[in-house]
Enzyme design. Structure first.
Site, PDB file in Angstrom:
ATOM      1  N   ASN A 157       0.783  -1.232   0.000  1.00 43.71           N
ATOM      2  CA  ASN A 157       0.000   0.000   0.000  1.00 43.71           C
ATOM      3  C   ASN A 157       0.820   1.290   0.000  1.00 43.71           C
ATOM      4  O   ASN A 157       0.417   2.284  -0.591  1.00 43.71           O
ATOM      5  CB  ASN A 157      -0.986   0.001   1.178  1.00 43.71           C
ATOM      6  CG  ASN A 157      -0.317  -0.210   2.516  1.00 43.71           C
ATOM      7  OD1 ASN A 157       0.749  -0.821   2.615  1.00 43.71           O
ATOM      8  ND2 ASN A 157      -0.943   0.278   3.568  1.00 43.71           N
ATOM      9  N   PRO A 181      10.221  -6.151  -1.372  1.00 42.39           N
ATOM     10  CA  PRO A 181       8.975  -5.395  -1.526  1.00 42.39           C
ATOM     11  C   PRO A 181       7.806  -6.336  -1.761  1.00 42.39           C
ATOM     12  O   PRO A 181       7.983  -7.530  -2.030  1.00 42.39           O
ATOM     13  CB  PRO A 181       9.241  -4.524  -2.751  1.00 42.39           C
ATOM     14  CG  PRO A 181      10.208  -5.319  -3.571  1.00 42.39           C
ATOM     15  CD  PRO A 181      11.065  -6.070  -2.583  1.00 42.39           C
ATOM     16  N   GLU A 255       4.894  -4.051  12.325  1.00 44.62           N
ATOM     17  CA  GLU A 255       3.809  -3.080  12.172  1.00 44.62           C
ATOM     18  C   GLU A 255       2.740  -3.787  11.366  1.00 44.62           C
ATOM     19  O   GLU A 255       2.888  -4.027  10.168  1.00 44.62           O
ATOM     20  CB  GLU A 255       4.305  -1.817  11.476  1.00 44.62           C
ATOM     21  CG  GLU A 255       3.379  -0.637  11.664  1.00 44.62           C
ATOM     22  CD  GLU A 255       2.665  -0.234  10.394  1.00 44.62           C
ATOM     23  OE1 GLU A 255       1.411  -0.247  10.405  1.00 44.62           O
ATOM     24  OE2 GLU A 255       3.333   0.086   9.404  1.00 44.62           O
ATOM     25  N   CYS A 289      -3.169   1.131   6.919  1.00 41.82           N
ATOM     26  CA  CYS A 289      -3.303   0.408   8.187  1.00 41.82           C
ATOM     27  C   CYS A 289      -3.653   1.345   9.336  1.00 41.82           C
ATOM     28  O   CYS A 289      -4.232   0.918  10.337  1.00 41.82           O
ATOM     29  CB  CYS A 289      -2.023  -0.367   8.499  1.00 41.82           C
ATOM     30  SG  CYS A 289      -0.528   0.622   8.430  1.00 41.82           S
ATOM     31  N   GLU A 464       8.246   2.658  14.480  1.00 42.90           N
ATOM     32  CA  GLU A 464       8.924   3.254  13.335  1.00 42.90           C
ATOM     33  C   GLU A 464       8.847   4.769  13.489  1.00 42.90           C
ATOM     34  O   GLU A 464       7.932   5.293  14.122  1.00 42.90           O
ATOM     35  CB  GLU A 464       8.278   2.790  12.030  1.00 42.90           C
ATOM     36  CG  GLU A 464       8.347   1.274  11.879  1.00 42.90           C
ATOM     37  CD  GLU A 464       8.161   0.797  10.459  1.00 42.90           C
ATOM     38  OE1 GLU A 464       7.636   1.559   9.626  1.00 42.90           O
ATOM     39  OE2 GLU A 464       8.548  -0.348  10.173  1.00 42.90           O
TER      40      GLU A 464
END
Length: 484
Positions: A157, A181, A255, A289, A464
């Site tokens: 995303n 990725p 995450e 998210c 993060e």
């Protein structure tokens, strides 16, 4: 500006471009048209092994890890400069690959990616340890150093931003990286590999292996040469990744999924609140998210806010992501579109009221879904409790502050939350009670590299952004020198 030739899309290992060991390739689809635009290399376990070995060799050689923080920081500043200089091309790739509106790709993805490298370059300049006062007749101090090879596994995303949120602190601390990725959206990762090289990152320090998660991701998780795993993705896959990391005693940051609640109290400025609510659930076509797909509204303003949404949401520009006026583009792939359809159909079967939207948008063969608002669902409905990951908003009323907090905390997730109120004391009080890694007050998605984010409960662990992120990419050594 350098123009990126999408074809051939090879692996980047040890500073060299190469095809996969078995020559396999996979298609990349433009979600706005449902058409294949190119192919990229499909890595296998042998390619992952080669990438990890290259990263380990670079780490052991000290071409990056042995540099001073200032020297590493200067290179990261050049990365940021190149991202800004080539913003048009990078934004085009991100829009083509993910279906992001080009305006969003420019203003959010490219800008934040450049900011990431700039911010962690500054932290690299000041990376240090501390002296500790003890009753011993000794000098005690700590040193912070890199962990080794970091496996960065990122989702579909926000390919550019979520790669930067891992690679930038990893490099600032002196680590080397193997980046995997998402299968569907590899283009900006391949582009960035070349950009790192041009910025002066030594060969082997950043490696990119494209390919399927069950093959490439699994090989990275289990490779003995990987010293740390940084993962963003679904909670289900995150559980597996954390389990594998635990088996091998590897440090890991996760995450994961989110299903954030957005609370609107009766004293909120409704005009501003509506803007934040809409942004919270349509941003990045709801594939966020930290989006706000659950709206909780004080009963005195519940009907009023629903009526406003019924009029405002259909007016949000949906369409071709290449047009500057577009706000909502396509879903990133057909499987994501089908998932959204299934949840909305479930809501209908449960007797919910579809306030607006609730169907595909037939446009150019792309994977479009109209922004959708759903009311009259029970709190235990799967549509409320689970992560839809699309432009869908469920709306529920509440009668008290306690009920609002209980509803907000009732799902397994805890990544983000939002509060709309004109009462400063309430804002602080409610924010403190919400089970989330970040809480926004009177807006949504206010993010900056200086502000840490991450999850609680099923939304993961670790942070993060901010200095907290850098802590996750270093190990601390204590040195105690006797003064006798």
């Amino acid at each position: 500006m350098t123009t990126f030739e999408i074809d051939p899309g090879r692996l980047f290992i040890g500073g060299q471009w190469r095809e996969a060991a078995d020559g396999a390739r996979t298609e990349v689809v433009d979600p706005s048209r449902g058409a294949v635009v190119t192919t990229v290399a499909e890595a296998g376990a042998a390619d992952v092994d080669a990438a990890v070995r290259a990263a380990r060799a670079a780490f052991d050689a000290g071409t990056w890890s042995a540099l001073s923080g200032r020297e590493r920081g200067r290179v990261l500043l050049r990365v940021a400069e190149l991202i800004r200089a080539e913003a048009d091309e990078i934004a085009r790739l991100e829009s083509l690959d993910v279906g992001k509106p080009i305006t969003l790709a420019h203003a959010v993805d490219v800008t934040n990616a450049a900011n990431d490298y700039e911010y962690f370059a500054a932290l690299a300049f000041s990376l240090d340890g501390a002296t500790r006062d003890t009753p011993m007749n000794a000098l005690a101090y700590t040193k912070r150093g890199p962990i080794g090879v970091v496996a960065a596994i990122t989702p579909f995303n926000f390919p550019l931003i979520l790669a930067g949120s891992k690679i930038a602190p990893a490099l600032a601390a002196g680590n080397t990286v193997v980046h995997k990725p998402a299968d569907e959206t590899p283009l900006s990762a391949v582009y960035m590999a070349g950009l790192f090289q041009r910025a002066g990152v030594p060969d082997g320090v950043v490696n990119v292996v494209t390919g399927a998660g069950p093959v490439v991701g699994e090989a990275l998780l289990r490779h003995p040469g990987v010293g740390k795993i940084a993962f963003t993705g679904s909670t289900a896959i995150g559980r597996h990744a954390a389990s594998v990391a635990g088996e091998n005693l590897k440090p890991v940051t996760m995450e994961l999924g989110g299903n954030a609640a957005h609370l609107v109290f009766e004293d909120a400025d409704l005009e501003k609140a509506v803007g934040a609510v809409i942004k919270g659930f349509v941003f990045n076509t709801g594939q966020f998210c930290m989006g706000g797909p659950r709206l909780l509204v004080a009963r005195p303003v519940y009907s009023t806010l629903l009526n406003i949404l019924a009029e405002a949401v259909p007016g949000v520009p949906v369409g071709d992501p290449r047009k500057v006026e577009t706000v909502v583009g396509p879903m990133a792939g057909e499987k994501h579109l089908r998932k959204v359809e299934e949840y909305v159909e479930l809501a209908r079967k449960e007797g919910a009221r579809i306030v607006c939207g609730g169907e595909r948008l037939d446009l150019d063969g792309g994977y479009y879904y109209k922004p959708t608002v759903i009311a009259d669902l029970a709190n235990d409905s799967r549509v409320v409790q689970e992560e839809i990951f699309g432009p869908v908003l469920t709306v529920q009323p509440f009668d008290s502050e306690d009920e609002a907090v209980a509803l907000a905390n009732s799902t397994p997730y805890g990544l983000a939350s939002g509060v709309q109120t004109g009462n400063l004391a309430r804002a602080h009080r409610v924010a403190d009670r919400l089970q989330a890694g970040i809480v926004w007050v009177n807006d949504w998605a206010m993010l900056d590299p200086a502000v840490p984010f991450g999850g609680v409960k099923d939304s993961g662990f670790g942070r993060e952004y901010g200095p907290e992120a850098l802590n996750a990419y270093t190990k601390v050594k204590s040195v105690v020198v006797s003064l006798d």
